[in-house]
Design a protein around this motif. Structure first.
Motif, PDB file in Angstrom:
ATOM      1  N   LEU A 195      -2.175 -12.373  11.411  1.00 57.42           N
ATOM      2  CA  LEU A 195      -0.866 -12.808  11.906  1.00 57.42           C
ATOM      3  C   LEU A 195      -0.085 -11.662  12.524  1.00 57.42           C
ATOM      4  O   LEU A 195       0.805 -11.883  13.349  1.00 57.42           O
ATOM      5  CB  LEU A 195      -0.051 -13.419  10.760  1.00 57.42           C
ATOM      6  CG  LEU A 195      -0.567 -14.724  10.149  1.00 57.42           C
ATOM      7  CD1 LEU A 195       0.233 -15.074   8.895  1.00 57.42           C
ATOM      8  CD2 LEU A 195      -0.481 -15.859  11.160  1.00 57.42           C
ATOM      9  N   SER A 196      -0.375 -10.434  12.096  1.00 55.31           N
ATOM     10  CA  SER A 196       0.386  -9.273  12.580  1.00 55.31           C
ATOM     11  C   SER A 196      -0.531  -8.072  12.762  1.00 55.31           C
ATOM     12  O   SER A 196      -0.455  -7.086  12.023  1.00 55.31           O
ATOM     13  CB  SER A 196       1.508  -8.946  11.594  1.00 55.31           C
ATOM     14  OG  SER A 196       2.368  -7.968  12.119  1.00 55.31           O
ATOM     15  N   PRO A 197      -1.442  -8.129  13.744  1.00 55.85           N
ATOM     16  CA  PRO A 197      -2.379  -7.016  13.946  1.00 55.85           C
ATOM     17  C   PRO A 197      -1.651  -5.730  14.337  1.00 55.85           C
ATOM     18  O   PRO A 197      -0.676  -5.751  15.078  1.00 55.85           O
ATOM     19  CB  PRO A 197      -3.276  -7.528  15.078  1.00 55.85           C
ATOM     20  CG  PRO A 197      -2.476  -8.581  15.770  1.00 55.85           C
ATOM     21  CD  PRO A 197      -1.641  -9.218  14.713  1.00 55.85           C
ATOM     22  N   GLY A 198      -2.134  -4.632  13.794  1.00 54.05           N
ATOM     23  CA  GLY A 198      -1.557  -3.336  14.136  1.00 54.05           C
ATOM     24  C   GLY A 198      -0.350  -2.940  13.317  1.00 54.05           C
ATOM     25  O   GLY A 198       0.154  -1.827  13.447  1.00 54.05           O
ATOM     26  N   SER A 199       0.132  -3.838  12.456  1.00 50.80           N
ATOM     27  CA  SER A 199       1.298  -3.549  11.632  1.00 50.80           C
ATOM     28  C   SER A 199       0.863  -3.124  10.232  1.00 50.80           C
ATOM     29  O   SER A 199      -0.250  -3.422   9.788  1.00 50.80           O
ATOM     30  CB  SER A 199       2.180  -4.794  11.539  1.00 50.80           C
ATOM     31  OG  SER A 199       3.217  -4.618  10.589  1.00 50.80           O
ATOM     32  N   THR A 200       1.755  -2.441   9.536  1.00 51.35           N
ATOM     33  CA  THR A 200       1.495  -2.086   8.132  1.00 51.35           C
ATOM     34  C   THR A 200       1.921  -3.203   7.188  1.00 51.35           C
ATOM     35  O   THR A 200       1.821  -3.056   5.969  1.00 51.35           O
ATOM     36  CB  THR A 200       2.259  -0.810   7.740  1.00 51.35           C
ATOM     37  OG1 THR A 200       3.682  -1.066   7.765  1.00 51.35           O
ATOM     38  CG2 THR A 200       1.931   0.347   8.672  1.00 51.35           C
TER      39      THR A 200
ATOM     40  N   LYS B 250       2.021   9.248   5.581  1.00 51.27           N
ATOM     41  CA  LYS B 250       0.988   8.217   5.700  1.00 51.27           C
ATOM     42  C   LYS B 250       1.403   6.984   4.910  1.00 51.27           C
ATOM     43  O   LYS B 250       1.715   7.080   3.715  1.00 51.27           O
ATOM     44  CB  LYS B 250      -0.339   8.760   5.199  1.00 51.27           C
ATOM     45  CG  LYS B 250      -0.916   9.877   6.084  1.00 51.27           C
ATOM     46  CD  LYS B 250      -2.276  10.322   5.600  1.00 51.27           C
ATOM     47  CE  LYS B 250      -2.856  11.384   6.538  1.00 51.27           C
ATOM     48  NZ  LYS B 250      -4.198  11.843   6.089  1.00 51.27           N
ATOM     49  N   PRO B 251       1.424   5.822   5.557  1.00 52.47           N
ATOM     50  CA  PRO B 251       1.975   4.615   4.919  1.00 52.47           C
ATOM     51  C   PRO B 251       1.303   4.228   3.600  1.00 52.47           C
ATOM     52  O   PRO B 251       1.983   3.958   2.613  1.00 52.47           O
ATOM     53  CB  PRO B 251       1.775   3.526   5.982  1.00 52.47           C
ATOM     54  CG  PRO B 251       1.793   4.275   7.276  1.00 52.47           C
ATOM     55  CD  PRO B 251       1.093   5.568   6.981  1.00 52.47           C
ATOM     56  N   ALA B 252      -0.018   4.208   3.564  1.00 51.57           N
ATOM     57  CA  ALA B 252      -0.702   3.736   2.353  1.00 51.57           C
ATOM     58  C   ALA B 252      -0.440   4.642   1.151  1.00 51.57           C
ATOM     59  O   ALA B 252      -0.083   4.144   0.070  1.00 51.57           O
ATOM     60  CB  ALA B 252      -2.195   3.575   2.612  1.00 51.57           C
TER      61      ALA B 252
ATOM     62  N   PHE C 187       2.101   6.524   0.644  1.00 46.52           N
ATOM     63  CA  PHE C 187       3.507   6.363   0.270  1.00 46.52           C
ATOM     64  C   PHE C 187       3.693   5.110  -0.575  1.00 46.52           C
ATOM     65  O   PHE C 187       4.348   5.141  -1.622  1.00 46.52           O
ATOM     66  CB  PHE C 187       4.386   6.276   1.522  1.00 46.52           C
ATOM     67  CG  PHE C 187       5.822   5.935   1.228  1.00 46.52           C
ATOM     68  CD1 PHE C 187       6.702   6.914   0.767  1.00 46.52           C
ATOM     69  CD2 PHE C 187       6.297   4.638   1.390  1.00 46.52           C
ATOM     70  CE1 PHE C 187       8.023   6.597   0.473  1.00 46.52           C
ATOM     71  CE2 PHE C 187       7.616   4.316   1.102  1.00 46.52           C
ATOM     72  CZ  PHE C 187       8.482   5.303   0.649  1.00 46.52           C
ATOM     73  N   MET C 188       3.126   3.996  -0.134  1.00 46.54           N
ATOM     74  CA  MET C 188       3.249   2.756  -0.891  1.00 46.54           C
ATOM     75  C   MET C 188       2.569   2.880  -2.252  1.00 46.54           C
ATOM     76  O   MET C 188       3.072   2.371  -3.260  1.00 46.54           O
ATOM     77  CB  MET C 188       2.641   1.587  -0.106  1.00 46.54           C
ATOM     78  CG  MET C 188       3.368   1.229   1.178  1.00 46.54           C
ATOM     79  SD  MET C 188       5.097   0.710   0.942  1.00 46.54           S
ATOM     80  CE  MET C 188       4.894  -0.762  -0.067  1.00 46.54           C
ATOM     81  N   ASN C 189       1.453   3.577  -2.289  1.00 44.51           N
ATOM     82  CA  ASN C 189       0.759   3.767  -3.564  1.00 44.51           C
ATOM     83  C   ASN C 189       1.595   4.566  -4.555  1.00 44.51           C
ATOM     84  O   ASN C 189       1.460   4.403  -5.772  1.00 44.51           O
ATOM     85  CB  ASN C 189      -0.577   4.483  -3.346  1.00 44.51           C
ATOM     86  CG  ASN C 189      -1.618   3.592  -2.696  1.00 44.51           C
ATOM     87  OD1 ASN C 189      -1.535   2.380  -2.780  1.00 44.51           O
ATOM     88  ND2 ASN C 189      -2.595   4.210  -2.032  1.00 44.51           N
ATOM     89  N   GLY C 190       2.459   5.425  -4.038  1.00 48.81           N
ATOM     90  CA  GLY C 190       3.243   6.296  -4.905  1.00 48.81           C
ATOM     91  C   GLY C 190       4.525   5.671  -5.428  1.00 48.81           C
ATOM     92  O   GLY C 190       5.202   6.270  -6.273  1.00 48.81           O
ATOM     93  N   LEU C 191       4.872   4.492  -4.949  1.00 46.44           N
ATOM     94  CA  LEU C 191       6.110   3.854  -5.396  1.00 46.44           C
ATOM     95  C   LEU C 191       5.958   3.269  -6.795  1.00 46.44           C
ATOM     96  O   LEU C 191       4.897   2.763  -7.164  1.00 46.44           O
ATOM     97  CB  LEU C 191       6.508   2.743  -4.425  1.00 46.44           C
ATOM     98  CG  LEU C 191       6.948   3.180  -3.024  1.00 46.44           C
ATOM     99  CD1 LEU C 191       7.145   1.957  -2.139  1.00 46.44           C
ATOM    100  CD2 LEU C 191       8.224   4.004  -3.091  1.00 46.44           C
TER     101      LEU C 191
ATOM    102  N   SER D 286      10.577   2.710   8.190  1.00 53.18           N
ATOM    103  CA  SER D 286      10.115   4.049   7.804  1.00 53.18           C
ATOM    104  C   SER D 286       8.621   4.042   7.500  1.00 53.18           C
ATOM    105  O   SER D 286       7.897   4.972   7.863  1.00 53.18           O
ATOM    106  CB  SER D 286      10.891   4.545   6.582  1.00 53.18           C
ATOM    107  OG  SER D 286      12.249   4.748   6.891  1.00 53.18           O
ATOM    108  N   VAL D 287       8.176   2.981   6.846  1.00 48.61           N
ATOM    109  CA  VAL D 287       6.738   2.865   6.556  1.00 48.61           C
ATOM    110  C   VAL D 287       5.979   2.530   7.831  1.00 48.61           C
ATOM    111  O   VAL D 287       4.923   3.102   8.120  1.00 48.61           O
ATOM    112  CB  VAL D 287       6.492   1.788   5.482  1.00 48.61           C
ATOM    113  CG1 VAL D 287       4.997   1.610   5.232  1.00 48.61           C
ATOM    114  CG2 VAL D 287       7.197   2.140   4.182  1.00 48.61           C
TER     115      VAL D 287
END
Length: 542
Positions: free
Chosen positions: A179-184, A59-61, A63-67, A51-52
């Protein structure tokens, strides 16, 4: 590119179920819940990650900031005189973090140098790490270096200053991005770490497996730098051993290591940096590994790991038990008691060995370990001692000595109250006394619950009342349900099973509030949630 899948979270759940969520603290019932509901919780974790990752949550960032990621900082003894902070993380977020960490570890393992010995990834679970890659194996590997035989060879021993505390999140985020370009994924790790560090941009949560993985990820490019400049080095976590041809080369090597660490915001511990001749280093390592100390060598070398879920568990247990017939544990303990500074490793091994002794020997050892005159000297090994006492007290094979152990434990609040000030020590003690109620324990647990500021300690007090079927305290807390933290509520919900009709009615009355009070902020309206998983688990929990 790192691929995060359900199996990462399933393996993480089984690892937590086997080892606990934090190796500095006693095993928590939430770990059993995580293991038993591994499949359902792994599905929730994977759904959250996707989902993220896909932006389904917005927007992923932000959303994560709001947890709101629940965690508690607890004090843990470190050595005879020091302390450090460990982090007790909400069970779901601990699982989520460990699952992501496992995926990162798989991608990073091929990038690591064979000279990095710590926390090498095991190919099979449930444990994450290869147990043969131990600190002892690290030290032995340094002795195999051909350079030690050169006439002017010297060896540097040093470590990174306040390693976990000084790891900078943004630099770590960049390494994970590589190690994981383009990922969140890197962003998610960074935001969770920031939450656990109360908004600070540095520090890893001590005690969990993901922190170990992330620390090794941070050290991988530093290790590579040392190889690139031609140094002969070995590392175990934050300990470095460098083998140099001369003292002049040693000075240059320290400069190179310092530069490599400084690039990532780290530095050497000057007070722990020593330069030894090759001969003196060999002698020093022999002493470290216990060579020449016939009385304790066998105990030091003994692998006390026992897996009760092994296909051949009974035979393995008997084999391990028989291995102690050649070791006089009582004699070794008496030797440690006479020392001004007991050997923490030997005491830890004795603590682990308690459950493999005959009842009479175990009683004698417990009497020595828990003697008020010895407890303070043994304070650096408190957790290992209490784990050993718990292992004996929880095993019906030792029923003949339960009363003696209980009497020893009941003396501790009066004679060693200062040892119970660190929350980690208190948690180990509460776990050891929960088997039976005495008036001394009843008063102590009630006073502890009312006085402590720690949610984890209050939760452990509730667990004592659950085991004792203490109806008065259950009723008192049931009437304060809305004022309890979520960890306390989960324990009280589980405890209700010990109180018959009153417990059933309590659950019926409070069930409607669970979806709200236990929500994590990730619920999507689907029937599967953390709250429903826990409620279903309790139905079948013993």
């Amino acid at each position: 590119m790192i691929k995060v899948d359900k199996e990462h979270f399933v393996r993480a759940a089984f690892e937590i179920g086997q080892s606990g969520d934090n190796d500095t603290l006693p095993y928590d019932l939430d770990s059993a819940f995580i293991k038993d509901k591994a499949t359902d919780l792994a599905a929730l974790c994977l759904a959250l990650f996707h989902s993220v990752e896909t932006g389904a949550v917005g927007k992923p960032a932000p959303f994560m900031n709001g947890l709101a990621i629940g965690a508690e900082r607890l004090l843990v003894p470190s050595g005879s005189h020091g302390f450090r902070i460990t982090t007790k993380i909400h069970p779901f977020w601990n699982l989520y973090l460990n699952g992501l960490g496992l995926a990162i570890a798989e991608a990073n393992e091929t990038e690591r140098s064979p000279r990095a010995h710590s926390y090498r990834l095991a190919t099979q679970g449930p444990g994450f790490f290869d147990r043969t890659r131990s600190w002892r194996a690290y030290k032995l590997a340094t002795l195999d270096e051909a350079g030690l035989e050169e006439e002017r060879a010297v060896v540097i021993q040093t470590d990174v200053s306040s390693f976990y505390e000084h790891i900078y999140h943004h630099r770590l985020e960049n390494i994970v991005k590589d190690l994981s370009p383009g990922s969140t994924l890197a962003m998610q790790i960074d935001r969770i770490l920031s939450k656990l560090a109360s908004g600070r941009s540095f520090g890893l949560p001590v005690g969990g497996q993901c922190a170990r993985i992330l620390a090794e990820v941070m050290m991988t490019p530093i290790d590579r730098s040392l190889t690139d400049v031609g140094l002969v080095w070995h590392r175990y976590v934050d300990d470095y051993t460098l083998i140099c041809r001369s003292r002049q080369d040693a000075y240059k090597a320290l400069s190179e290591l310092s530069h490599a660490l400084a690039d990532y915001g780290l530095s050497l511990n000057r007070s722990k940096t020593t330069i030894l001749s090759a001969k003196h280093y060999k002698d020093f390592v022999s002493a470290q590994l216990g060579e020449g100390e016939d009385s304790s060598l066998a105990l030091r070398e003994l692998d006390l790991h026992f897996d009760p879920y092994s296909d051949n568990a009974s035979a393995e247990y008997e084999k391990l038990k028989q291995s102690f017939e050649k070791i006089d544990i009582s004699f070794l303990l008496d030797l440690e008691r006479e020392k001004s500074q007991p050997d923490a490793f030997v005491l830890a091994q004795i603590g682990r060995a308690l459950k493999f002794q005959e009842p009479a020997s175990a009683a004698q050892l417990c009497a020595t370990l828990l003697d008020p005159n010895n407890l303070d000297s043994f304070r650096a090994s408190w957790s290992k001692i209490m784990r050993g006492v718990y292992a004996v007290r929880s095993n019906d094979e030792f029923a003949l000595i339960f009363a003696a152990i209980d009497a020893l434990l009941d003396r501790i609040p009066a004679t060693g109250a200062h040892l119970l000030v660190p929350e980690a020590n208190m948690l180990h003690f509460l776990r050891a006394i929960r088997f039976v109620r005495t008036d001394t324990r009843g008063i102590f647990v009630r006073q502890t619950y009312d006085a402590t500021a720690s949610a984890s300690v209050r939760r452990a007090c509730i667990d004592c009342w659950r085991h004792w079927a203490d109806r008065s305290n259950f009723t008192r807390l049931r009437n304060q349900w809305q004022n309890l933290g979520t960890g306390e509520q989960r324990m009280l919900w589980l405890a209700a099973g010990a109180f018959g009709d009153e417990g059933v009615k309590t659950r019926d009355q409070l069930r409607g509030s669970l979806a709200q009070v236990w929500q994590l902020g990730i619920e999507s309206g689907s029937p599967g949630t953390f709250a429903t998983c826990y409620e279903d688990w309790v139905k079948h929990a013993v």
